[in-house]
Design an enzyme around this catalytic site. Structure first.
Site, PDB file in Angstrom:
ATOM      1  N   HIS B 154     -29.151  14.917  18.716  1.00 42.39           N
ATOM      2  CA  HIS B 154     -29.182  16.334  19.049  1.00 42.39           C
ATOM      3  C   HIS B 154     -30.311  16.941  18.212  1.00 42.39           C
ATOM      4  O   HIS B 154     -30.565  16.477  17.105  1.00 42.39           O
ATOM      5  CB  HIS B 154     -27.829  16.926  18.650  1.00 42.39           C
ATOM      6  CG  HIS B 154     -27.593  18.344  19.050  1.00 42.39           C
ATOM      7  ND1 HIS B 154     -28.194  19.407  18.413  1.00 42.39           N
ATOM      8  CD2 HIS B 154     -26.791  18.882  20.003  1.00 42.39           C
ATOM      9  CE1 HIS B 154     -27.770  20.535  18.969  1.00 42.39           C
ATOM     10  NE2 HIS B 154     -26.931  20.249  19.937  1.00 42.39           N
ATOM     11  N   ASP B 231     -24.005  12.921  11.858  1.00 44.62           N
ATOM     12  CA  ASP B 231     -23.666  14.052  12.716  1.00 44.62           C
ATOM     13  C   ASP B 231     -22.335  13.694  13.384  1.00 44.62           C
ATOM     14  O   ASP B 231     -22.291  12.857  14.280  1.00 44.62           O
ATOM     15  CB  ASP B 231     -24.773  14.263  13.742  1.00 44.62           C
ATOM     16  CG  ASP B 231     -24.394  15.311  14.799  1.00 44.62           C
ATOM     17  OD1 ASP B 231     -23.255  15.813  14.770  1.00 44.62           O
ATOM     18  OD2 ASP B 231     -25.239  15.602  15.660  1.00 44.62           O
ATOM     19  N   GLN B 234     -19.402  15.392  17.564  1.00 43.99           N
ATOM     20  CA  GLN B 234     -18.716  14.912  18.766  1.00 43.99           C
ATOM     21  C   GLN B 234     -17.547  13.999  18.422  1.00 43.99           C
ATOM     22  O   GLN B 234     -16.652  13.808  19.239  1.00 43.99           O
ATOM     23  CB  GLN B 234     -19.701  14.181  19.687  1.00 43.99           C
ATOM     24  CG  GLN B 234     -20.775  15.086  20.283  1.00 43.99           C
ATOM     25  CD  GLN B 234     -20.224  16.141  21.231  1.00 43.99           C
ATOM     26  OE1 GLN B 234     -19.193  15.946  21.878  1.00 43.99           O
ATOM     27  NE2 GLN B 234     -20.897  17.272  21.305  1.00 43.99           N
ATOM     28  N   LYS B 257     -16.161  23.090  18.265  1.00 43.58           N
ATOM     29  CA  LYS B 257     -15.984  21.935  19.149  1.00 43.58           C
ATOM     30  C   LYS B 257     -14.634  21.260  18.913  1.00 43.58           C
ATOM     31  O   LYS B 257     -14.243  20.394  19.687  1.00 43.58           O
ATOM     32  CB  LYS B 257     -17.113  20.926  18.936  1.00 43.58           C
ATOM     33  CG  LYS B 257     -18.480  21.390  19.440  1.00 43.58           C
ATOM     34  CD  LYS B 257     -19.459  20.241  19.393  1.00 43.58           C
ATOM     35  CE  LYS B 257     -20.903  20.659  19.357  1.00 43.58           C
ATOM     36  NZ  LYS B 257     -21.371  21.332  20.576  1.00 43.58           N
ATOM     37  N   CYS B 397     -29.757  19.948  24.322  1.00 35.01           N
ATOM     38  CA  CYS B 397     -30.386  19.934  22.994  1.00 35.01           C
ATOM     39  C   CYS B 397     -30.760  18.523  22.558  1.00 35.01           C
ATOM     40  O   CYS B 397     -30.681  18.179  21.373  1.00 35.01           O
ATOM     41  CB  CYS B 397     -29.493  20.594  21.934  1.00 35.01           C
ATOM     42  SG  CYS B 397     -29.193  22.319  22.254  1.00 35.01           S
TER      43      CYS B 397
END
Lengths: 171, 450
Positions: B154, B231, B234, B257, B397
């Site tokens: 991303h 990251d 998700q 999220k 993104c």
């Protein structure tokens, strides 16, 4: 399919998207806004991107400056994007080629007003002026798609300024 | 579902069986927005949880309850309200930290995950200027040093590293992505070298849904002495995640999220590293002693939390973490694994549709990106929207990843804990009508049978 969708994707839009007019840049045209001026003509290319979706258009405009007012001699473009942005640029080609700058500005302003109308019906004058472009009235109901429809028009305005045919925005 | 805010019990006692039909009905009833209708009274089929999730009542109530009953400035004031507000704020930190296996002192509140990654990058930038003294030398970068990212990132885990490289003279390198959308783990040995100081990578791609084998990355980073930055945006909402067990040095994730509010995210950092790291944003609340000449800084996490914090959002995020923990992340992951398979089947059953990412339901999330031959993603999204199906369209993104696959945009259907088989069926039906609507036949242009 809902009537709003049929309004959005009118057949004339789908046709322009499938068989776009003015698509294909002439040989040797730079992708980025470089102006060229010769005796009685000027030209420039604008590259515009919609950063939210990555749609792109590179639009080249050729202007005849021999008369009292500049006349758009040709518009050629290349791009990739949704059917709305492709069809809108195709319709733009049909509307502005051969027109003088005041006429181009009138049609561009009318198109912009329609895009801000949120689906309100067009006046008969606007409808006549816009021709095929009147089909884009359904787009104005979808805020997220207005930018798609305006991508080519933004490129045209930018290219006209770059070419020197127009000195200020919306002159 | 209870709306109390008791601390989490350590460990997860739920088994990994998917949510039962009855549990799923109960979960959906927790999310008021799912009950609304769209244009022309169509029910909402929400398949955009990868972009942002909907919020359960317990989260909405927690935020409101904070303002209605406990609002006061935290970490100051000798009055009872201030005490209760601080308790709620720090209690949420403990809950969210516990949810990812960390201790409260290892969790820094940030405004979002992007801010969390930028915090690490700018702390390294400051260390490179000599801030933070000897202890911070390990974060200093210069010419000859390398930062390694991946083509799957991303923009939030790419652009901050490009900028850090530009500021410090370090070189940015990256691991590629294979045709299945998985990061080229085989390149770790060659791209990650003794010169690598930072290895920043995603736990799971927001586009392909592919889950990264974190162990291999951490092992290679340790071999060469590089810091790892994960990251986890998700992964944290969809999988059981234990950050210390994964062995990463830093990790970022966002609140919105994971069924929490916007405006709050978190940076996890190993305590030893946070202690050595110089501050980034400076000002109130992050200091020890301030004179006109100089300032000493508070220990982490406060050192990285200058100014008034997003207290109500943090409290609500604590409620979100508790909500997920009570459901049980193994069960949530099993439910969504089933949905990933259903989404893949749905896409595979429609002619002219191609998945960008793994087509096999192995080591992937229920986020399925796809292209429809001859139809731009925006137009796909519009037709699905007309059927009440909300998907994401665009580059998500992740422009380099889209460029890798030769497309400017994809459409993405992504599931959440509340997603049902009926949602997937509605998606499938709407998707099947896309090519017909645009006057294309039902046969794929690549020759696959209809």
């Amino acid at each position: 399919m809902s009537s709003a969708m049929e309004q959005l994707y009118q057949q004339v839009i789908l046709d322009h998207a499938k068989h776009p007019h003015g698509r294909g840049l002439p040989e040797g045209v730079s992708a980025v806004g470089v102006a060229a001026a010769d005796h009685g003509t000027c030209a420039a290319t604008s590259h515009q991107v919609n950063p939210t979706c990555g749609d792109e258009v590179t639009l080249h405009v050729d202007v005849d400056t021999t008369g009292d007012v500049p006349v758009v001699r040709d518009v050629a473009w290349e791009g990739q994007g949704c059917s709305i942005s492709q069809a809108s640029t195709s319709v733009l080609h049909d509307l502005v080629v051969g027109q003088d700058l005041p006429a181009v500005d009138r049609v561009a302003a009318t198109f912009r007003e329609m895009m801000q109308s949120q689906g309100a019906s067009l006046s008969p004058d606007a409808e006549e002026l816009l021709g095929d472009a009147a089909a884009f009235v359904g787009v104005s109901r979808y805020a997220a798609r207005v930018k798609c429809a305006q991508l080519g028009w933004v490129a045209l305005n930018d290219a006209l300024i770059l070419s020197g045919a127009r000195t200020t925005e919306d002159a | 579902m209870t709306s109390t805010l008791e601390p989490l019990l350590p460990g997860d006692t739920t088994d990994g069986s998917p949510l039962s039909a009855a549990e799923l009905v109960a979960v959906r009833a927790d999310f008021p927005l799912l009950g609304r209708t769209l244009r022309d009274g169509r029910p909402l089929v929400y398949l955009d949880s990868g972009a942002t999730s909907q919020k359960p009542d317990v989260v909405l109530d927690a935020e409101q309850d904070f303002y209605v009953r406990r609002n006061a400035a935290v970490h100051r004031g000798a009055h009872q309200l201030a005490e209760e507000a601080t308790e709620a704020f720090e209690g949420a930190r403990a809950r969210v930290a516990g949810f990812v296996g960390a201790s409260p002192g290892e969790l820094v509140w940030t405004s979002n995950a992007t801010a969390a990654i930028n915090l690490v990058a700018y702390a390294m930038s400051n260390a490179s200027l000599g801030r933070g003294g000897e202890a911070a030398r390990r974060f200093a970068l210069g010419a000859g040093d390398e930062i390694v990212v991946t083509e799957a990132e991303h923009h939030a885990n790419l652009v901050p590293w490009q900028e850090l490289a530009a500021r410090t003279g370090a070189t940015l390198r990256w691991l590629g992505v294979d045709d299945d959308g998985r990061i080229r783990t085989d390149q770790l040995a060659t791209v990650v070298t003794e010169r690598t100081r930072v290895l920043a990578f995603t736990h799971a791609s927001n586009v392909t849904g592919a889950i990264t084998p974190v162990e291999a990355f951490v092992a290679r980073a340790r071999e060469v002495g590089a810091l790892t930055v994960l990251d986890a945006c998700q992964s944290v909402p969809h999988l059981p995640v234990d950050l210390p067990a994964l062995g990463v040095d830093f990790a970022a994730f966002s609140g919105h999220k994971m069924y929490g509010p916007t405006g709050v995210g978190a940076l996890y950092g190993r305590r030893e590293l946070l202690e050595a790291m110089p501050p980034v944003t400076t000002g109130g609340s992050m200091v020890e002693v301030v004179t006109m000449e100089a300032t000493t800084y508070a220990p982490p996490p406060q050192r990285f939390e200058a100014g008034t914090q997003m207290v109500s959002q943090a409290v609500a995020l604590g409620a979100a973490a508790q909500y997920l923990a009570e459901l049980g992340m193994p069960g949530v992951a099993a439910h969504e694994h089933h949905l990933a398979g259903a989404l893949l089947d749905a896409v595979a059953s429609v002619p002219g549709v191609r998945v960008v990412g793994p087509t096999e339901n192995v080591d992937r999330l229920a986020a399925v990106s796809f292209v429809v031959d001859g139809v731009h993603a925006h137009d796909v999204g519009q037709v699905l929207d007309d059927a009440g199906v909300a998907v994401r369209v665009g580059h998500h993104c992740a422009q380099p990843l889209h460029r890798r696959f030769g497309v400017a945009a994809t459409a993405r259907a992504s599931a959440g804990v509340y997603t049902t088989d009926d949602d997937v069926a509605a998606f499938r039906e709407a998707l099947a009508g896309v090519r017909t609507f645009f006057g294309l036949d039902g046969t794929a242009t690549d020759g696959r049978p209809a």
